[in-house]
Design a protein around this motif. Structure first.
Motif, PDB file in Angstrom:
ATOM      1  N   UNK A  14       0.734  -0.666   4.099  1.00  0.00           N
ATOM      2  CA  UNK A  14       1.331   0.293   3.169  1.00  0.00           C
ATOM      3  C   UNK A  14       2.611  -0.274   2.609  1.00  0.00           C
ATOM      4  N   UNK A  33      -5.689   2.427  -2.154  1.00  0.00           N
ATOM      5  CA  UNK A  33      -5.241   3.700  -2.728  1.00  0.00           C
ATOM      6  C   UNK A  33      -3.850   3.458  -3.264  1.00  0.00           C
ATOM      7  N   UNK A  53       3.272   3.874  -4.512  1.00  0.00           N
ATOM      8  CA  UNK A  53       2.874   3.217  -3.265  1.00  0.00           C
ATOM      9  C   UNK A  53       1.531   2.536  -3.459  1.00  0.00           C
ATOM     10  N   UNK A  92       4.607  -1.656   5.781  1.00  0.00           N
ATOM     11  CA  UNK A  92       4.183  -1.163   7.098  1.00  0.00           C
ATOM     12  C   UNK A  92       2.780  -1.656   7.382  1.00  0.00           C
ATOM     13  N   UNK A 150      -6.575  -0.141   3.209  1.00  0.00           N
ATOM     14  CA  UNK A 150      -7.196   0.127   4.508  1.00  0.00           C
ATOM     15  C   UNK A 150      -8.366  -0.819   4.722  1.00  0.00           C
ATOM     16  N   UNK A 173       5.793   0.633  -0.485  1.00  0.00           N
ATOM     17  CA  UNK A 173       6.345   1.540  -1.491  1.00  0.00           C
ATOM     18  C   UNK A 173       6.888   0.722  -2.647  1.00  0.00           C
ATOM     19  N   UNK A 189     -10.403  -0.221   1.300  1.00  0.00           N
ATOM     20  CA  UNK A 189     -10.055   0.836   0.357  1.00  0.00           C
ATOM     21  C   UNK A 189      -8.625   0.601  -0.111  1.00  0.00           C
ATOM     22  N   UNK A 196      -1.627   1.573  -0.647  1.00  0.00           N
ATOM     23  CA  UNK A 196      -2.099   1.515   0.737  1.00  0.00           C
ATOM     24  C   UNK A 196      -3.451   0.811   0.738  1.00  0.00           C
ATOM     25  N   UNK A 224      -4.071  -0.621   8.345  1.00  0.00           N
ATOM     26  CA  UNK A 224      -3.487  -0.150   7.089  1.00  0.00           C
ATOM     27  C   UNK A 224      -2.300  -1.017   6.733  1.00  0.00           C
TER      28      UNK A 224
END
Lengths: 318, 562
Positions: free
Chosen positions: B78, B126, B185, B67, B189, B80, B124, B187, B76
């Motif tokens: 993202x 995560x 996941x 995504x 940013x 999975x 970032x 992510x 972002x």
């Protein structure tokens, strides 16, 4: 990690107090509610109210400089991450900065306006959110820091939302440095009412003091009357639910809920809920997730009236 | 030994002799942080390219869905996929070192994580693996790094900020307890991009087009051959991975970016591309349009032609391979991809070409052979030309009954110019006989029948010519024949003496009908030009008809002038 009791209290208010009101309001306007407020990094509002929510504008405090910025940015990142990972990113936007500044300035620190604040091509900007959740950790106003911005922001909010019905959820820390302002206001309201009973009650509220740990009763009485007054000036009928007092993480907080319905009047409107009903409203408390009527109430407060209100909200209480 | 006063003796081997060499040490402090600026400015000035790199990492991590979300001043990415544990996350900091397996991953340059260095203030990451309860967070303060480098540049003392020091001081790790048990996941940013970059990334059409061209997106579930092609690619292209890409721009509904369903395609040609030693260099799939026009004309210009891919990432564009077709007009009749599987062929950093090497030459030779090799009977060009000829033949045969009918009606009516009718039937027979061999099966059978019909009719006309039957007699016979079968009796018009022009089908006929004589080599040249016109304009189009009419008129004028 918050102590369990404070988490329980907040959760109880969100799920058992706010949620039925939100559901009812959503049914009354026949649409999911477009949300503006402070969901916090854990976005518990979205999790608990999600099925009643439409477009969401979330605010997270970010200052442009200072030592706290790093911590603030981490909260923003956590908020955005949770929104996306938990599936709320459709119809979502984040705005960064102090909520009251965004209301007063129309934009956040990045220069971005909230989606449902129409400003272009108009001298009179208008806001069309259906649900405002102003969940402050701070108090109503800090006089030592100049003008009380939150009070200004509340006035401005109701003005911006003119002709658009909305629900206002307001949580405030009982601390403030408005000094005698609240007592002056309550006394003034008392002087304008003909009911001696209500004058006595308002006098009682105005005399509450921090020294006997009843300071918060002044805020409890002031905020509904103030909101109601601003609402009338802006042609809204204002219904106030009984304020709820609870302990959060090292703080004492009051939670207010208002329904504002536009009346379409040119001159100030009036509410179906009478002044006296607002003055006589009991204080509700939440302890370890359970709702009770506060043991300490204004003179003449009838317990049964309070219980009736709770029952109407579907809340069992002692 | 000569004295070398300027060299510190501590660094210099005492027994070094003239002509001998040694490696002078290089300290970490001698590699400046400015290197990061130089590289990122040189490679990643376009935010789309940076986003591509991060999406690439996601797919390398086995993400089936990626995504990409643009909201506020942030982007972002993202996925999975597998997620990263602490150690793997820290490897993300490494500069120009790639732990990735070159066979199964595309992002092997090792600078990918710094793609956003010049674009955002903060990056970032995560991430969480399925088995852990913690989310690992790594923060890159790119804005601060740039600020420090700028300050150093302005400083008259020109202090050096070593690269390692710069990275060490501005990359921070922390963790958070996760509520997402069992979930993995990652992510990424990119925070605080400029308004210009955000505007670019918020352009849905541009983003969508870029993603389609440069990321390994899946086929639409409606595409008839999607599953078959995906299966073949997964089996034969090592490390092939594709993903669903979901694009969300603030306040817009999310859009799934996928390869579209292109209708009316023949079933795919799929196979390996081998070099002259029989070594597989690439694996391709290609579908030919089943219509008689290119994919560009059919509304799919983005997918007309073929494109090089390495593990799903596009190298260059679809024009790159068009030069391998000698008959360029036929190239956009195909859509497809050529997946380079030779590990010796390396794309450039910009991924617009391959690095010059013998392997690249071998690849290009092999692909050219597959696409259009003169000795290759199964080349895509040959297949397309044959298909084109077959479809043209089918069209001519399909039109022949109407042409025969028109002549037949005139013969039946009795009022016609027998020489012209005979000539028209001659043309029809010539077309049928020349096209029959190129036509598809059922059209060939039809052609055979039509040839018989035309021949019989021609015999009848010839008989009229030989018998020299007067027109008036023919007319009476024609009228009687018409009434016998219930046809209306034609009323002669004032211009009945002028026969109707039969439709002209090609340039050669135009010239012939205009009365110009041609030598055999002229016929060949004219035929080639005629075919080119038919291919590029289409024989059933208004333009083609107008063109031929115009040429006929000009030839007529030329004839009169003579």
């Amino acid at each position: 990690m918050l102590p369990l009791a404070s988490t329980q209290n907040k959760e109880a208010i969100r799920r058992r107090w706010d949620k039925p009101i939100i559901a009812k309001f959503s049914r009354s306007i026949k649409k999911p509610l477009d949300y503006f407020g402070l969901p916090g990094p854990d976005i518990r509002d979205f999790h608990d109210w999600g099925k009643y929510l439409g477009f969401k504008t979330g605010i997270e405090v970010v200052t442009k400089r200072g030592k706290v910025v790093e911590e603030q940015l981490r909260k923003v990142n956590a908020l955005e991450t949770n929104v996306i990972l938990d599936g709320f990113s459709e119809n979502w936007q984040l705005r960064r900065g102090f909520l009251e500044n965004i209301i007063l300035d129309g934009v956040d620190i990045d220069g971005n306006a909230p989606a449902l604040l129409a400003t272009e091509g108009t001298k009179n900007p208008r806001m069309t959110y259906d649900l405002h959740n102003w969940d402050f950790q701070g108090g109503l106003g800090y006089k030592s820091k100049g003008e009380a911005k939150r009070i200004q922001a509340l006035k401005r909010l109701i003005e911006l939302q003119r002709a658009h019905p909305f629900l206002l959820l307001l949580t405030l820390n009982v601390r403030h440095t408005l000094g005698t302002e609240l007592s002056r206001y309550l006394t003034g309201i008392g002087n304008e009412t003909y009911s001696r009973k209500h004058q006595r009650i308002l006098k009682w509220y105005s005399e509450r003091k921090a020294i006997d740990s009843t300071e918060h009763y002044r805020t409890k009485a002031t905020v509904p009357l103030f909101i109601r007054q601003i609402a009338h000036i802006n042609s809204f009928d204002c219904y106030c639910y009984p304020p709820v007092y609870y302990e959060g993480w090292k703080e004492h907080l009051l939670h207010f809920v208002f329904t504002l319905t536009p009346q379409g009047t040119t001159l100030p409107a009036f509410s179906k809920q009478q002044l006296g009903q607002v003055v006589e409203m009991p204080l509700v408390e939440v302890h370890s997730g359970k709702f009770v009527l506060a043991s300490f109430q204004h003179p003449g407060c009838r317990k049964q009236d309070g219980l009736d209100v709770l029952r109407q909200l579907g809340i069992q209480s002692k | 030994m000569p004295k070398l006063d300027t060299i510190p003796t501590s660094q210099f081997p005492k027994d070094l002799r003239e002509g001998q060499s040694f490696n002078p040490p290089l300290a970490e402090s001698q590699i400046g942080g400015e290197l990061l600026n130089i590289l990122s400015k040189g490679l990643y000035t376009d935010p789309l390219d940076a986003i591509r790199e991060y999406a690439q990492n996601s797919i390398d991590a086995n993400a089936e869905t990626v995504e990409i979300q643009v909201t506020g001043n942030s982007v972002f990415i993202l996925d999975y996929g597998d997620g990263m544990d602490y150690n793997k996350l820290l490897q993300a900091r490494e500069f120009a070192i790639s732990q990735k397996d070159i066979m199964s991953n595309v992002g092997f340059r090792g600078i990918g994580i710094y793609s956003g260095f010049d674009l955002c203030n903060r990056l970032v990451i995560r991430t969480k693996t399925a088995g852990e309860e913690m989310e690992h967070i790594l923060e890159f303060e790119f804005g601060e790094m740039r600020h420090k480098l700028d300050a150093a540049r302005q400083d008259p003392n020109r202090p050096v900020i070593p690269l390692a020091t710069l990275l060490h001081r501005h990359i921070a790790y922390h963790f958070a307890k996760s509520t997402r048990k069992g979930m993995a996941f990652t992510m990424i940013q990119l925070e605080n991009l400029s308004d210009t970059h955000i505007a670019r990334l918020s352009n849905l059409d541009e983003m969508r087009g870029y993603i389609l061209r440069n990321l390994p997106v899946r086929f639409s579930s409606e595409f008839q051959y999607g599953k078959e092609i995906e299966k073949a690619l997964q089996k034969n292209v090592e490390g092939y991975k594709s993903a669903k890409i979901i694009l969300k721009i603030e306040r817009s509904k999310s859009v799934t970016v996928e390869k579209p369903n292109i209708p009316d395609l023949e079933s795919p040609r799929i196979g390996f591309v081998y070099d002259s030693n029989g070594k597989p260099m690439a694996y391709y799939w290609a579908c030919l349009t089943s219509k008689s026009e290119s994919l560009s004309s059919r509304g799919f210009p983005e997918f007309a032609g073929l494109v090089y891919k390495i593990k799903g990432f596009t190298i260059g564009d679809r024009n790159y391979l068009s030069s391998y077709f000698t008959r360029k007009q036929i190239y956009p009749w195909w859509t497809g991809e050529v997946y380079v599987i030779s590990t010796e062929v390396i794309p450039t950093s910009a991924r617009d070409d391959f690095e010059a090497s013998p392997a690249k030459d071998a690849l290009e030779a092999a692909v050219k052979y597959t696409l259009s090799g003169a000795q290759n009977k199964e080349s895509l060009q040959k297949i397309a030309l044959e298909a084109q000829a077959s479809r043209r033949a089918d069209q001519i045969i399909q039109n022949a009954p109407d042409r025969i009918k028109e002549v037949k009606e005139k013969v039946t009516e009795g009022s016609y110019d027998e020489f012209q009718a005979y000539s028209a039937l001659d043309d029809i027979l010539s077309d049928l006989q020349s096209q029959k061999g190129k036509a598809s099966g059922d059209k060939r059978t039809l052609a055979t029948r039509l040839i018989t019909t035309a021949k019989n009719l021609q015999k009848q006309v010839k008989k009229e010519i030989d018998d020299q039957t007067p027109v008036s007699v023919r007319k009476r016979k024609g009228a009687k024949a018409a009434t016998d079968v219930g046809l209306p009796i034609p009323i002669p018009s004032a211009e009945s003496g002028a026969p109707k022009q039969l439709p002209i089908l090609n340039l050669l006929q135009v010239i012939t009908h205009s009365g110009w004589r041609m030598r055999e080599e002229d016929v060949q040249i004219i035929s080639a030009i005629s075919d080119a016109l038919a291919d590029n304009i289409g024989i059933n189009t208004d333009l083609y008809e107008r063109l031929l009419e115009d040429i006929a008129a000009r030839l007529g004028d030329l004839g009169e002038a003579k």
